[in-house]
Scaffold this motif. Structure first.
Motif, short mmCIF file in Angstrom:
data_model
loop_
_atom_site.label_atom_id
_atom_site.label_comp_id
_atom_site.label_asym_id
_atom_site.label_seq_id
_atom_site.Cartn_x
_atom_site.Cartn_y
_atom_site.Cartn_z
N GLN A 18 37.03 -18.73 -27.51
CA GLN A 18 38.08 -19.23 -29.16
C GLN A 18 37.46 -17.78 -30.28
OE1 GLN A 18 36.83 -23.25 -29.77
NE2 GLN A 18 38.43 -23.19 -27.97
N ALA A 23 37.72 -13.39 -28.51
CA ALA A 23 39.12 -14.50 -28.61
C ALA A 23 40.48 -13.24 -29.08
CB ALA A 23 38.92 -14.88 -30.24
N ARG A 24 38.98 -11.48 -29.69
CA ARG A 24 40.45 -11.54 -30.71
C ARG A 24 40.86 -10.21 -29.41
NH1 ARG A 24 38.80 -6.16 -33.74
NH2 ARG A 24 36.69 -7.94 -34.40
N LYS A 27 43.78 -12.36 -27.58
CA LYS A 27 44.43 -12.73 -28.85
C LYS A 27 45.94 -11.24 -28.95
CE LYS A 27 44.61 -12.89 -32.89
NZ LYS A 27 43.96 -13.01 -34.19
N ASN A 28 45.06 -10.23 -28.98
CA ASN A 28 45.86 -9.13 -28.99
C ASN A 28 45.97 -9.22 -27.12
OD1 ASN A 28 45.19 -8.71 -31.54
ND2 ASN A 28 43.85 -7.45 -31.05
N LYS A 29 45.95 -9.31 -26.45
CA LYS A 29 46.03 -9.22 -25.12
C LYS A 29 45.53 -8.02 -24.27
CE LYS A 29 50.70 -12.21 -25.00
NZ LYS A 29 49.86 -13.36 -24.99
#
Ligand code: 9D3
Length: 250
Positions: A18, A23-24, A27-29
């Motif tokens: 999280q 986490a980044r 989020k950016n796959k």
């Protein structure tokens, strides 16, 4: 990069997914983490995943079958065959080189042990690599798995911004970092930032920082200095540090 983590404490990985760099990356796959609980693969009606060690002794051992099923299932969900890494006190110590090497894999299956460890037959048949994060006693492989993923994810392309990754590349020279300072220039008790950092002379600042790195590495981690091929000018700096230390002890 895909991580399949096998752990009986999946909740421990929440914060990791999280917040922060990981986490980044998710989020950016760039990275993807799935935690699989071996308890879901337990067979008997008590859903046991551990049992008493043959030969006697304290503690419990993680059973072969639930872990085997979890690994096979993890492999099924991955397109290419993935390495199985077992986080264990008996493993090779994790280094930056290990992180770099593993960052080139498409996927990794990370096996986290609890109790006294896992049935040796599982290691023989399924584990490609055993990794430790250092010589101290933890309660299980979960924190080590997160340490390993953190060290890998930050090396994946597109995770750190360009500026940071350039810094990372050039700065991983095997030395400890120099001291850092920010505002205020002077604390209330008069403790000031080293004058050279305010001089605006970038050559001089660079030289000062490099000397600080060598000095700290020599004082705190002689073992690291011994691993390096130092330039002649660096050797001179180290010799001067040694000389100054001798003087202090006179
Ligand atoms: C106190 C139990 N010890 C008996 C001699 C053995 C032991 C078993 C299981 C010690 C630690 C653990 C749990 N640790 C890990 O799973 C672990 C670990 C670690 O403890 N230190 C550094 N790296 C790692 S990677 C996995």
């Amino acid at each position: 990069m895909q991580f399949k983590v096998i752990s009986i404490f999946p909740d421990m990985f929440q914060a990791f997914q999280q917040d922060g760099v990981c986490a980044r990356a998710i989020k950016n796959k760039v990275a993807d983490i799935t935690v699989m609980n071996p308890r879901a693969y337990a067979q008997n009606r008590y859903q046991s995943i551990d049992d008493r060690p043959f030969g006697g002794g304290p503690g419990m051992v993680m059973m072969y079958e639930p872990l085997q099923k979890a690994i096979v299932d993890a492999k099924k969900t991955l397109t290419k065959d993935a390495k199985v890494v077992y986080l264990s006190p008996q493993g090779k110590p994790l280094t930056q080189e290990t992180a770099k090497r593993l960052s080139k894999e498409d996927a990794l299956i990370l096996l986290c042990g609890r109790y006294e460890g896992v049935d040796e037959r599982l290691i023989e048949r399924y584990v490609d690599e055993e990794i430790s994060i250092g010589d101290y006693v933890l309660s299980g492989g979960e924190l080590p798995a997160m340490v390993l993923m953190d060290s890998i994810v930050r090396l994946l392309p597109g995770v750190l911004n360009d500026e940071n990754s350039a810094v990372e590349d050039s700065f991983y020279d095997g030395l400890l970092d120099c001291p850092h300072y920010t505002r205020p220039q002077m604390l209330d008790d008069g403790d000031a930032v080293p004058q050279v950092l305010l001089s605006g002379d970038h050559k001089k600042i660079e030289a000062w920082r490099h000397k600080q790195k060598l000095e700290r590495t020599y004082l705190r981690r002689k073992d690291l200095i011994e691993c390096l091929c130092l330039s002649d000018s660096d050797k001179k700096i180290i010799d001067k540090i040694k000389h100054d230390l001798d003087d202090e002890n006179k």
